[in-house]
Design an enzyme around this catalytic site. Structure first.
Site, PDB file in Angstrom:
ATOM      1  CG  ASP A 217      -4.813   3.796   8.898  1.00  0.00           C
ATOM      2  OD1 ASP A 217      -3.767   4.367   9.270  1.00  0.00           O
ATOM      3  OD2 ASP A 217      -4.891   3.103   7.863  1.00  0.00           O
TER       4      ASP A 217
ATOM      5  CG  HIS B  11      -1.996   2.621   5.636  1.00  0.00           C
ATOM      6  ND1 HIS B  11      -3.153   2.092   6.175  1.00  0.00           N
ATOM      7  CD2 HIS B  11      -1.517   1.694   4.766  1.00  0.00           C
ATOM      8  CE1 HIS B  11      -3.373   0.892   5.636  1.00  0.00           C
ATOM      9  NE2 HIS B  11      -2.389   0.629   4.792  1.00  0.00           N
TER      10      HIS B  11
ATOM     11  CB  SER C 288      -0.939   0.000   1.216  1.00  0.00           C
ATOM     12  OG  SER C 288      -0.200  -0.091   2.426  1.00  0.00           O
TER      13      SER C 288
END
Length: 265
Positions: A234, A237, A71
């Site tokens: 979150d 990340h 990601s």
């Protein structure tokens, strides 16, 4: 399966490592923390963020830069292209003393592990060959408790294939998972330990395969631990600020790789 569910599953497997916790009670704490992680909302890939872009003035020396990995190679957690790791690296290379015109692309896939790199390498080598490849991988191997030697072998193979295709390669190793705030202690310490093992194995494999290494855990971990703003909402990340920290850590190695690549033109 979504990246969120994948992460929860990996955290559950980490919680099952009662030997790491040392006691049955410790394992129960880890399991409880993994359940708590299930209820968190994790950032998802933004489809609006460009996976291909050109940055820099027309007429500047061209540089084809491709990102591979998980990601982070997509900039999950950033809201604008300019804030992704790719966007920030491209801008730094375009504005630097060498002033490159960067043709940026990413073949990264959110949730990827080192075992997924073979497919990404094949995609990266389709069409015009990139000059420099930046690989960001390892966090999902660490949270999934992969054997470091196995994960590193897949990474080394990917680097070797790119080098055989005359692509310069820079690898950002597994970041410091002890800095994440989405997971509480002691599970966070377990993940940090796993990440360090992965990073050490990655370093040896990449160097043996002819790539360059940037130890993101060592170079940027203290910043992430000290500043909660380096993570997005979150707590897992990177944020725009976090990607900026990574981009500046990666930049010297990427600039060096770009200089070498320009000699091959």
């Amino acid at each position: 399966m979504t990246e969120r569910n994948e992460l929860v599953a990996r955290l559950g497997r980490a919680a099952a490592l009662s030997l790491v916790a040392g006691t049955v009670g410790g394992a129960a704490v880890l399991a409880g923390q993994a359940i708590a992680a299930r209820n968190r909302q994790y950032a998802q890939p933004e489809l609006s963020l460009a996976l291909r872009a050109t940055v820099g003035r027309a007429g500047a020396p061209p540089l084809r830069l491709v990102l591979l990995g998980d990601s982070s190679a997509l900039g999950v957690g950033a809201e604008r292209f300019e804030d992704t790791i790719g966007g920030q690296l491209a801008n730094l290379l375009a504005e630097g003393p060498t002033g490159r015109r960067v043709h940026l692309s990413s073949v990264g896939v959110s949730g990827s592990r080192s075992t997924d790199l073979a497919t990404q390498v094949a995609r990266a080598l389709l069409g015009e060959r990139p000059d420099v490849a930046v690989i960001l991988i390892g966090a999902n191997d660490a949270t999934g408790m992969a054997r470091p030697a196995d994960a590193a072998a897949y990474l080394g193979s990917a680097v070797r294939r790119l080098r055989e295709a005359h692509v310069e390669v820079v690898v950002g190793t597994c970041p410091d998972l002890g800095a994440v705030r989405a997971v509480a202690a002691p599970l966070r310490q377990v993940l940090a330990w796993s990440g360090r093992r992965i990073a050490r194995a990655q370093t040896a494999a990449v160097l043996n395969a002819g790539g360059s290494v940037v130890d993101l855990g060592t170079e940027t971990g203290p910043v992430f631990r000290a500043d909660a703003g380096t993570l997005c909402h979150d707590g897992y990340h990177p944020s725009a600020d976090g990607y900026r920290v990574w981009a500046h850590a990666l930049l010297p190695a990427v600039q060096a790789a770009a200089t070498i690549a320009s000699r091959h033109h």
